[in-house]
Design a protein around this motif. Structure first.
Motif, PDB file in Angstrom:
ATOM      1  N   VAL A   1      10.496  54.638  88.063  1.00 26.58           N
ATOM      2  CA  VAL A   1      10.024  55.791  87.658  1.00 26.58           C
ATOM      3  C   VAL A   1      10.966  56.027  86.224  1.00 26.58           C
ATOM      4  O   VAL A   1      12.114  56.126  86.225  1.00 26.58           O
ATOM      5  CB  VAL A   1      10.208  56.934  88.349  1.00 26.58           C
ATOM      6  N   SER A   2      10.277  56.569  85.091  1.00 25.29           N
ATOM      7  CA  SER A   2      11.038  57.133  84.093  1.00 25.29           C
ATOM      8  C   SER A   2      10.428  58.642  83.610  1.00 25.29           C
ATOM      9  O   SER A   2       9.314  58.925  83.899  1.00 25.29           O
ATOM     10  CB  SER A   2      10.616  56.119  82.669  1.00 25.29           C
ATOM     11  N   ARG A   3      11.256  59.250  82.845  1.00 28.95           N
ATOM     12  CA  ARG A   3      10.894  60.714  82.430  1.00 28.95           C
ATOM     13  C   ARG A   3       9.915  60.152  81.280  1.00 28.95           C
ATOM     14  O   ARG A   3       9.880  59.168  80.766  1.00 28.95           O
ATOM     15  CB  ARG A   3      12.117  61.543  81.833  1.00 28.95           C
ATOM     16  N   ALA A   4       9.192  61.430  80.917  1.00 28.31           N
ATOM     17  CA  ALA A   4       8.161  61.405  79.704  1.00 28.31           C
ATOM     18  C   ALA A   4       8.967  61.014  78.311  1.00 28.31           C
ATOM     19  O   ALA A   4       9.895  61.293  78.372  1.00 28.31           O
ATOM     20  CB  ALA A   4       7.600  62.557  79.870  1.00 28.31           C
ATOM     21  N   GLY A   5       8.094  60.482  77.455  1.00 27.98           N
ATOM     22  CA  GLY A   5       8.694  60.182  76.428  1.00 27.98           C
ATOM     23  C   GLY A   5       9.103  58.693  76.270  1.00 27.98           C
ATOM     24  O   GLY A   5       8.405  57.912  76.950  1.00 27.98           O
ATOM     25  N   ARG A   6      10.356  58.578  75.606  1.00 26.22           N
ATOM     26  CA  ARG A   6      10.751  57.151  75.363  1.00 26.22           C
ATOM     27  C   ARG A   6      11.182  56.450  76.939  1.00 26.22           C
ATOM     28  O   ARG A   6      11.750  57.314  77.435  1.00 26.22           O
ATOM     29  CB  ARG A   6      12.108  57.092  74.423  1.00 26.22           C
ATOM     30  N   PRO A   7      10.675  55.762  77.439  1.00 28.91           N
ATOM     31  CA  PRO A   7      10.949  55.038  78.677  1.00 28.91           C
ATOM     32  C   PRO A   7      12.651  54.866  78.736  1.00 28.91           C
ATOM     33  O   PRO A   7      13.160  54.387  78.194  1.00 28.91           O
ATOM     34  CB  PRO A   7      10.291  53.775  78.714  1.00 28.91           C
ATOM     35  N   ARG A   8      12.863  55.595  79.895  1.00 31.69           N
ATOM     36  CA  ARG A   8      14.454  55.408  80.517  1.00 31.69           C
ATOM     37  C   ARG A   8      14.265  55.475  82.200  1.00 31.69           C
ATOM     38  O   ARG A   8      14.147  56.371  82.524  1.00 31.69           O
ATOM     39  CB  ARG A   8      15.307  56.647  80.072  1.00 31.69           C
ATOM     40  N   PHE A   9      14.088  54.065  82.546  1.00 29.98           N
ATOM     41  CA  PHE A   9      13.859  54.093  84.069  1.00 29.98           C
ATOM     42  C   PHE A   9      15.148  54.176  84.864  1.00 29.98           C
ATOM     43  O   PHE A   9      15.992  53.372  84.302  1.00 29.98           O
ATOM     44  CB  PHE A   9      12.872  52.779  84.233  1.00 29.98           C
ATOM     45  N   GLY A  10      14.975  54.587  85.856  1.00 28.91           N
ATOM     46  CA  GLY A  10      16.097  54.637  86.895  1.00 28.91           C
ATOM     47  C   GLY A  10      16.125  53.370  87.615  1.00 28.91           C
ATOM     48  O   GLY A  10      15.160  52.408  87.653  1.00 28.91           O
TER      49      GLY A  10
END
Length: 253
Positions: free
Chosen positions: A232-241
Protein backbone atom coordinates in the motif's frame (compact mmCIF):
# COMPACT_ATOMS: atom_id res chain seq x y z
CA UNK A 1 -23.18 -8.27 -21.04
CA UNK A 2 -24.72 -5.82 -18.59
CA UNK A 3 -26.94 -6.10 -15.55
CA UNK A 4 -29.34 -3.53 -14.17
CA UNK A 5 -30.42 -5.47 -11.07
CA UNK A 6 -27.22 -6.16 -9.18
CA UNK A 7 -26.31 -9.30 -11.09
CA UNK A 8 -29.57 -11.25 -10.72
CA UNK A 9 -30.04 -11.18 -14.49
CA UNK A 10 -28.13 -9.99 -17.55
CA UNK A 11 -29.26 -8.50 -20.81
CA UNK A 12 -28.39 -10.25 -24.08
CA UNK A 13 -24.81 -9.84 -25.19
CA UNK A 14 -23.82 -6.88 -27.37
CA UNK A 15 -20.98 -7.36 -29.83
CA UNK A 16 -18.30 -4.76 -29.18
CA UNK A 17 -15.46 -6.15 -31.31
CA UNK A 18 -16.15 -8.60 -34.14
CA UNK A 19 -13.17 -10.77 -35.07
CA UNK A 20 -14.14 -11.56 -38.64
CA UNK A 21 -11.78 -14.42 -39.51
CA UNK A 22 -9.48 -13.66 -36.59
CA UNK A 23 -9.34 -13.83 -32.81
CA UNK A 24 -10.22 -11.16 -30.26
CA UNK A 25 -7.90 -11.86 -27.34
CA UNK A 26 -7.46 -10.55 -23.79
CA UNK A 27 -10.14 -7.82 -23.82
CA UNK A 28 -9.98 -5.19 -21.10
CA UNK A 29 -12.83 -2.92 -20.01
CA UNK A 30 -12.91 0.42 -18.19
CA UNK A 31 -15.83 2.61 -17.12
CA UNK A 32 -15.67 6.41 -17.13
CA UNK A 33 -17.09 7.33 -13.72
CA UNK A 34 -16.40 11.05 -14.11
CA UNK A 35 -18.47 11.96 -17.15
CA UNK A 36 -21.74 13.85 -16.70
CA UNK A 37 -24.66 11.67 -15.58
CA UNK A 38 -26.24 9.87 -18.48
CA UNK A 39 -23.18 9.85 -20.74
CA UNK A 40 -22.43 6.23 -19.83
CA UNK A 41 -18.97 5.97 -21.41
CA UNK A 42 -17.42 2.51 -21.51
CA UNK A 43 -14.08 1.68 -23.12
CA UNK A 44 -12.70 -1.64 -24.40
CA UNK A 45 -9.23 -2.57 -25.64
CA UNK A 46 -8.28 -5.95 -27.07
CA UNK A 47 -5.80 -7.74 -29.31
CA UNK A 48 -6.98 -8.67 -32.80
CA UNK A 49 -4.99 -11.42 -34.50
CA UNK A 50 -5.40 -13.63 -37.55
CA UNK A 51 -7.45 -11.00 -39.39
CA UNK A 52 -6.69 -8.79 -42.39
CA UNK A 53 -4.98 -6.40 -39.99
CA UNK A 54 -3.76 -7.27 -36.51
CA UNK A 55 -2.85 -5.32 -33.41
CA UNK A 56 -4.38 -3.33 -30.56
CA UNK A 57 -7.99 -2.29 -31.13
CA UNK A 58 -10.07 0.15 -29.10
CA UNK A 59 -13.79 0.87 -29.05
CA UNK A 60 -16.15 2.79 -26.82
CA UNK A 61 -19.80 3.15 -25.93
CA UNK A 62 -21.59 6.36 -25.00
CA UNK A 63 -24.83 4.72 -23.84
CA UNK A 64 -23.78 2.35 -21.04
CA UNK A 65 -22.90 -0.47 -23.39
CA UNK A 66 -26.09 -0.63 -25.45
CA UNK A 67 -24.06 0.09 -28.61
CA UNK A 68 -20.36 0.38 -29.38
CA UNK A 69 -18.53 2.43 -31.96
CA UNK A 70 -16.63 0.67 -34.72
CA UNK A 71 -13.34 -0.56 -33.22
CA UNK A 72 -10.18 1.12 -34.44
CA UNK A 73 -6.45 0.44 -34.19
CA UNK A 74 -4.75 2.83 -31.78
CA UNK A 75 -1.17 1.50 -31.92
CA UNK A 76 0.26 2.39 -35.33
CA UNK A 77 2.25 -0.86 -35.45
CA UNK A 78 0.60 -3.38 -37.80
CA UNK A 79 0.87 -7.00 -36.75
CA UNK A 80 0.16 -9.45 -33.97
CA UNK A 81 2.79 -7.91 -31.72
CA UNK A 82 0.64 -6.93 -28.74
CA UNK A 83 0.10 -9.01 -25.62
CA UNK A 84 -2.15 -8.60 -22.56
CA UNK A 85 -3.59 -5.08 -22.82
CA UNK A 86 -5.17 -3.59 -19.69
CA UNK A 87 -7.21 -0.41 -19.56
CA UNK A 88 -8.04 2.32 -17.04
CA UNK A 89 -10.22 5.43 -17.15
CA UNK A 90 -9.65 8.51 -15.00
CA UNK A 91 -11.06 12.00 -14.53
CA UNK A 92 -10.88 14.65 -17.21
CA UNK A 93 -11.37 12.28 -20.12
CA UNK A 94 -8.33 10.15 -19.29
CA UNK A 95 -8.11 6.71 -20.90
CA UNK A 96 -4.89 4.71 -20.78
CA UNK A 97 -3.96 1.30 -22.15
CA UNK A 98 -0.84 -0.55 -21.03
CA UNK A 99 0.37 -3.63 -22.87
CA UNK A 100 3.42 -5.63 -23.94
CA UNK A 101 4.74 -5.05 -27.45
CA UNK A 102 7.01 -7.58 -29.13
CA UNK A 103 10.71 -6.81 -29.57
CA UNK A 104 13.80 -8.89 -30.26
CA UNK A 105 14.20 -11.42 -27.41
CA UNK A 106 11.97 -9.31 -25.14
CA UNK A 107 8.78 -7.33 -24.84
CA UNK A 108 8.42 -3.59 -24.34
CA UNK A 109 5.96 -2.45 -21.69
CA UNK A 110 4.06 0.27 -23.55
CA UNK A 111 1.49 2.90 -22.58
CA UNK A 112 -1.01 4.68 -24.84
CA UNK A 113 -2.96 7.57 -23.33
CA UNK A 114 -5.87 9.81 -24.27
CA UNK A 115 -7.14 12.93 -22.52
CA UNK A 116 -10.30 13.38 -24.62
CA UNK A 117 -12.29 10.25 -23.76
CA UNK A 118 -10.50 8.12 -26.33
CA UNK A 119 -11.18 10.41 -29.28
CA UNK A 120 -7.44 10.62 -29.93
CA UNK A 121 -4.37 8.94 -28.42
CA UNK A 122 -0.82 10.14 -28.08
CA UNK A 123 2.20 8.27 -29.39
CA UNK A 124 3.03 4.94 -27.71
CA UNK A 125 5.44 5.39 -24.79
CA UNK A 126 7.88 2.57 -24.06
CA UNK A 127 8.16 2.23 -20.29
CA UNK A 128 10.58 -0.71 -19.88
CA UNK A 129 12.16 -3.67 -21.65
CA UNK A 130 10.92 -6.92 -20.12
CA UNK A 131 12.97 -10.00 -21.02
CA UNK A 132 10.54 -12.33 -19.24
CA UNK A 133 7.58 -11.96 -16.89
CA UNK A 134 8.34 -15.23 -15.09
CA UNK A 135 10.26 -18.47 -15.61
CA UNK A 136 8.76 -21.73 -16.80
CA UNK A 137 6.91 -23.30 -13.88
CA UNK A 138 6.51 -26.82 -15.23
CA UNK A 139 2.97 -28.11 -14.88
CA UNK A 140 1.71 -24.83 -13.42
CA UNK A 141 0.40 -22.18 -15.81
CA UNK A 142 0.61 -18.75 -14.20
CA UNK A 143 0.41 -16.46 -17.21
CA UNK A 144 0.23 -12.81 -16.33
CA UNK A 145 0.65 -9.35 -17.72
CA UNK A 146 0.78 -5.72 -16.65
CA UNK A 147 -1.67 -3.89 -14.39
CA UNK A 148 -2.95 -0.31 -14.47
CA UNK A 149 -5.14 1.92 -12.28
CA UNK A 150 -6.21 5.57 -12.30
CA UNK A 151 -6.52 7.81 -9.24
CA UNK A 152 -10.03 9.23 -8.77
CA UNK A 153 -9.13 12.79 -7.78
CA UNK A 154 -5.97 13.62 -9.71
CA UNK A 155 -4.15 13.00 -12.95
CA UNK A 156 -2.16 10.11 -11.54
CA UNK A 157 -1.91 6.79 -13.34
CA UNK A 158 -0.10 3.76 -11.96
CA UNK A 159 1.22 0.73 -13.83
CA UNK A 160 2.99 -2.42 -12.67
CA UNK A 161 4.54 -5.54 -14.17
CA UNK A 162 6.70 -8.42 -13.00
CA UNK A 163 10.11 -9.10 -14.52
CA UNK A 164 12.35 -12.16 -14.31
CA UNK A 165 16.12 -12.17 -14.88
CA UNK A 166 17.06 -15.72 -15.84
CA UNK A 167 20.82 -15.23 -15.48
CA UNK A 168 20.48 -13.92 -11.92
CA UNK A 169 17.41 -16.06 -11.12
CA UNK A 170 15.85 -12.89 -9.76
CA UNK A 171 12.22 -11.79 -9.84
CA UNK A 172 11.10 -8.16 -9.52
CA UNK A 173 7.95 -6.09 -9.24
CA UNK A 174 8.33 -2.93 -11.32
CA UNK A 175 6.13 0.12 -10.72
CA UNK A 176 5.56 3.15 -12.94
CA UNK A 177 3.57 6.33 -12.38
CA UNK A 178 2.35 9.31 -14.35
CA UNK A 179 1.31 12.58 -12.71
CA UNK A 180 -0.04 14.13 -15.91
CA UNK A 181 -2.65 11.65 -17.19
CA UNK A 182 -0.15 9.55 -19.14
CA UNK A 183 1.74 12.27 -21.00
CA UNK A 184 4.98 11.40 -19.18
CA UNK A 185 5.96 8.48 -16.93
CA UNK A 186 8.44 7.88 -14.12
CA UNK A 187 10.03 4.52 -13.36
CA UNK A 188 10.63 1.72 -13.42
CA UNK A 189 11.01 1.56 -9.66
CA UNK A 190 11.71 -1.89 -8.24
CA UNK A 191 9.11 -2.35 -5.51
CA UNK A 192 10.56 -5.76 -4.61
CA UNK A 193 13.29 -8.12 -5.82
CA UNK A 194 13.93 -11.70 -4.74
CA UNK A 195 15.93 -14.80 -5.62
CA UNK A 196 13.82 -16.91 -3.24
CA UNK A 197 10.37 -16.26 -4.68
CA UNK A 198 8.80 -15.54 -8.06
CA UNK A 199 6.34 -12.65 -8.31
CA UNK A 200 3.31 -13.32 -10.52
CA UNK A 201 0.17 -11.55 -11.73
CA UNK A 202 0.25 -8.08 -10.14
CA UNK A 203 -2.99 -6.15 -9.71
CA UNK A 204 -3.50 -2.45 -8.94
CA UNK A 205 -6.34 -0.45 -7.39
CA UNK A 206 -6.72 3.12 -6.12
CA UNK A 207 -9.08 4.00 -3.26
CA UNK A 208 -11.28 7.08 -2.93
CA UNK A 209 -8.58 8.77 -0.82
CA UNK A 210 -5.96 8.17 -3.51
CA UNK A 211 -4.08 5.41 -1.71
CA UNK A 212 -2.67 2.80 -4.06
CA UNK A 213 -2.88 -0.94 -3.46
CA UNK A 214 -0.76 -3.48 -5.33
CA UNK A 215 -1.36 -7.20 -4.83
CA UNK A 216 0.87 -9.96 -6.19
CA UNK A 217 1.21 -13.73 -6.02
CA UNK A 218 4.56 -14.67 -4.47
CA UNK A 219 5.66 -18.22 -5.31
CA UNK A 220 8.27 -19.70 -2.96
CA UNK A 221 10.87 -21.52 -5.07
CA UNK A 222 11.84 -23.87 -2.24
CA UNK A 223 8.35 -24.72 -0.98
CA UNK A 224 6.51 -24.41 -4.32
CA UNK A 225 3.68 -22.62 -2.52
CA UNK A 226 2.07 -19.24 -3.10
CA UNK A 227 1.22 -16.38 -0.78
CA UNK A 228 -0.73 -13.28 -1.80
CA UNK A 229 1.02 -10.07 -0.74
CA UNK A 230 -0.43 -6.56 -0.56
CA UNK A 231 1.61 -3.36 -0.81
CA UNK A 232 0.00 0.00 0.00
CA UNK A 233 1.21 3.49 -0.91
CA UNK A 234 -0.03 6.90 0.05
CA UNK A 235 -1.62 9.09 -2.63
CA UNK A 236 0.49 10.81 -5.24
CA UNK A 237 3.99 9.65 -6.06
CA UNK A 238 4.10 5.96 -5.08
CA UNK A 239 5.94 5.12 -1.87
CA UNK A 240 5.01 1.62 -0.88
CA UNK A 241 5.61 0.24 2.59
CA UNK A 242 6.47 -3.31 3.57
CA UNK A 243 4.09 -5.95 2.18
CA UNK A 244 1.19 -7.37 4.13
CA UNK A 245 0.57 -11.09 3.79
CA UNK A 246 -3.06 -11.55 2.78
CA UNK A 247 -3.22 -15.36 2.76
CA UNK A 248 -3.34 -17.06 6.16
CA UNK A 249 -1.91 -20.24 4.66
CA UNK A 250 0.35 -20.76 1.64
CA UNK A 251 -1.34 -22.71 -1.15
CA UNK A 252 -0.33 -25.10 -3.91
CA UNK A 253 -0.83 -23.44 -7.30
Amino acid sequence: WRTDDGGRSFRPAVTAVASGSGLVDHPGLAIDRWSPPGSGRIYIAAVLSGAARNGLVFCRSADEGARFEQPRFIDPADGANVVAPVLAAGPGGTVCAVYLAAAADARILTALSSTDHGETFGAPAGLARIASLAPSLGNVTMKGGPAIAAAPGSGYLYAAVTSFDESAVSSQILVFSSADRGRTWSGPAALAASTAQIYLQPQLAVGPDGRVGLSVNALSIAAERIDVLLYVSRAGRPRFGAPRRVTTQSFDP
